[in-house]
Scaffold this active site. Structure first.
Site, PDB file in Angstrom:
ATOM      1  N   ASP A 123      -3.538 -10.170   2.767  1.00  0.00           N
ATOM      2  CA  ASP A 123      -4.166  -9.049   2.061  1.00  0.00           C
ATOM      3  C   ASP A 123      -3.328  -7.778   2.179  1.00  0.00           C
ATOM      4  OD1 ASP A 123      -4.767  -9.006   4.826  1.00  0.00           O
ATOM      5  OD2 ASP A 123      -6.472  -7.673   4.500  1.00  0.00           O
ATOM      6  N   GLU A 190      -6.925  -8.959   7.273  1.00  0.00           N
ATOM      7  CA  GLU A 190      -6.370  -8.175   8.387  1.00  0.00           C
ATOM      8  C   GLU A 190      -6.700  -6.704   8.246  1.00  0.00           C
ATOM      9  OE1 GLU A 190      -3.516  -5.743  10.684  1.00  0.00           O
ATOM     10  OE2 GLU A 190      -3.825  -5.738   8.536  1.00  0.00           O
TER      11      GLU A 190
HETATM   12 ZN    ZN Z   1      -0.181  -5.352   8.189  1.00  0.00          ZN
END
Ligand code: ZN
Length: 490
Positions: A123, A190
């Protein structure tokens, strides 16, 4: 007269001893860099850059509001990985977590050897609509201009994911067989904390009884022109990362009309409390990662810096005040205090009944969330203020060793791929997915093969994120070499 002469001599001898002590430490403060023969760069096929461009074009954004999550982009990314890396897809075992996070396993020949884990995240952070016009290239265009690839994710962290995939595909094509197993762990959230991705993957590995020799995730980087006293590029390997806690402060008092104010209002009480916390910063401390930084880089520095770093015990106050002078340096040596939210009041002539605020702290290793809360409570020392933990908190990570197999192999590989570079341990001030892997390995390292300089330092999560093509190609070379160095029995 005689007495003065004696004192003069004593002073002189004392001074001489100090000079000898400083000089001894200076002279014996030798280089700790691993010297490795640099290797001839392998040829990178142009399809690698094309794949990277495709990856940038897929908008795998972790949005601020979960309602804006676009699952089709993540599905596209999955298809892209399958189609672009057919050998990885067919020869490695792949597990999917919460639909969009992936764990690949490349089984090694010798099951008695502990595996290694290479991490990255799929992401990216959003591109703020209002800032779009400030991008000099399309943020999701994956364009190449002047040997530079542009777009969100070129540094954080599609470069990691794609260069790992390219490296593994290339090694599979060559018929390479690792002795040690290799896991590739790619989370899809993340930027939101990694709950559904990395955390779930780590839990699965733990349940399977996997203990990894080492884990390598993003976090550190190659820095150019950013460390005072050093001209060469420096590869910073994060051996720990800071924790984070937000404390919510609330106060409820009598309100009333602003024409007859009480001595203290909710706003006064809260403002005073925040000022107290802000004016009493956490004590500065040279933690283990920074000690490692001083010991590894000190010998490479110019005279004055080397003198101070080689005599850390004596010069600690000076070292600390040097770090305190910049915001980035200050963040490395103390738990930082940032009031981020302050809410109170609805109308200009009404004294509000309540006020609330949030202070975010980034915690250095060897300090805990509970200690931060206690210290703040003691500083404020006002029972009218309720202090509660915010929703997203994490303890600072453990500190990994630099004499481990993993650190040595990462260091050696960097020295082989990037000639004339220095390598040092470091404290990562942001959070990475690797913090979820503490129960899978005690050797967790954070290093991304990207070069950060004064020009691009703000582009991560900011505007005009881009990477030179050569840096991307070196990233592939780095992973190819690391897999060879780290998984073949010597
Ligand atoms: Zn990163």
């Amino acid at each position: 007269m005689k007495v003065f002469k004696k004192i003069g001599w004593l002073f002189f001898i004392g001074l001489l001893l100090v000079v000898v002590y400083l000089a001894f430490n200076f002279v014996t403060f030798g280089s700790k860099q691993i010297t490795a023969q640099s290797i001839t760069p392998i040829r990178i096929d142009k399809s690698a850059v094309e794949n990277f461009q495709k990856a940038i074009k897929i908008q795998t954004v972790s949005p601020e509001n979960s309602i804006d999550f676009d699952s089709t982009q993540f599905d596209l990314f999955n298809t892209f990985l399958k189609e672009s890396y057919p050998m990885v897809d067919s020869l490695l075992e792949k597990k999917v977590f919460n639909s969009y996070s992936f764990l690949y396993q490349w089984k090694g020949i010798d099951p008695s050897l502990k595996p290694i884990i290479l991490m990255g995240h799929l992401d990216v952070v959003p591109v703020i609509e209002a800032n779009k016009t400030d991008w000099r290239r399309e943020p999701f265009g994956g364009e190449i201009k002047q040997d530079t690839i542009w777009g969100r994710g070129t540094l954080d962290d599609k470069v990691g994911v794609i260069s790992i995939m390219e490296a593994v595909e290339l090694l599979l094509k060559e018929g390479f067989k690792p002795d040690r197993s290799i896991y590739l762990s790619f989370g899809h959230d993340e930027e939101l904390g990694g709950e559904a991705g990395a955390k779930t993957i780590a839990r699965y590995l733990k349940e399977q009884g996997v203990r990894a020799e080492f884990v390598l995730d993003e976090g550190g980087s190659i820095v150019r022109g950013l460390i005072p006293g050093i001209k060469k590029d420096v590869a910073l390997i994060g051996i720990a990362e800071k924790g984070s806690v937000s404390l919510d402060l609330t106060v409820k008092l009598e309100g009333g009309h602003s024409s007859m104010p009480e001595k203290e209002t909710a706003i006064d009480v809260l403002a005073t409390a925040i000022a107290k916390v802000k004016n009493n910063p956490f004590p500065a401390k040279i933690t283990k990662p920074m000690k490692g930084f001083i010991e590894q880089l000190g010998p490479e520095m110019t005279f004055i810096n080397k003198l101070a770093f080689s005599n850390q015990a004596l010069f600690e106050p000076l070292i600390i005040s040097t770090y305190e002078a910049s915001t980035s340096g200050n963040a490395l040596i103390r738990t930082t205090t940032s009031p981020t939210i302050f809410n109170s009041g609805v109308k200009e002539n009404i004294i509000p009944l309540s006020a609330s605020a949030t202070i975010n702290f980034r915690i250095i290793p060897e300090t805990t969330v509970a200690q931060v809360k206690d210290r703040v409570k003691n500083l404020i020392a006002d029972d009218r203020i309720k202090i509660t933990l915010g929703s997203f908190n994490s303890e600072p990570s453990k500190v990994s060793n630099i004499d481990s197999f993993g650190y040595q192999k990462i260091h050696e590989t960097i020295a082989e791929i990037y000639p004339d570079i220095l390598v040092s341990p470091y404290l990562v001030i942001a959070a990475t997915d690797s913090r979820h892997f503490e129960e899978v390995s005690e050797n967790i390292y954070r290093f991304a093969t990207i070069t950060i300089n004064p020009e691009n330092i703000k582009s991560i999560h900011g505007l005009n994120e881009r990477i030179p093509v050569q840096d991307f190609e070196n990233a592939i070379r780095f992973y190819v070499q690391l897999i060879k160095n780290g998984t073949v029995k010597s």
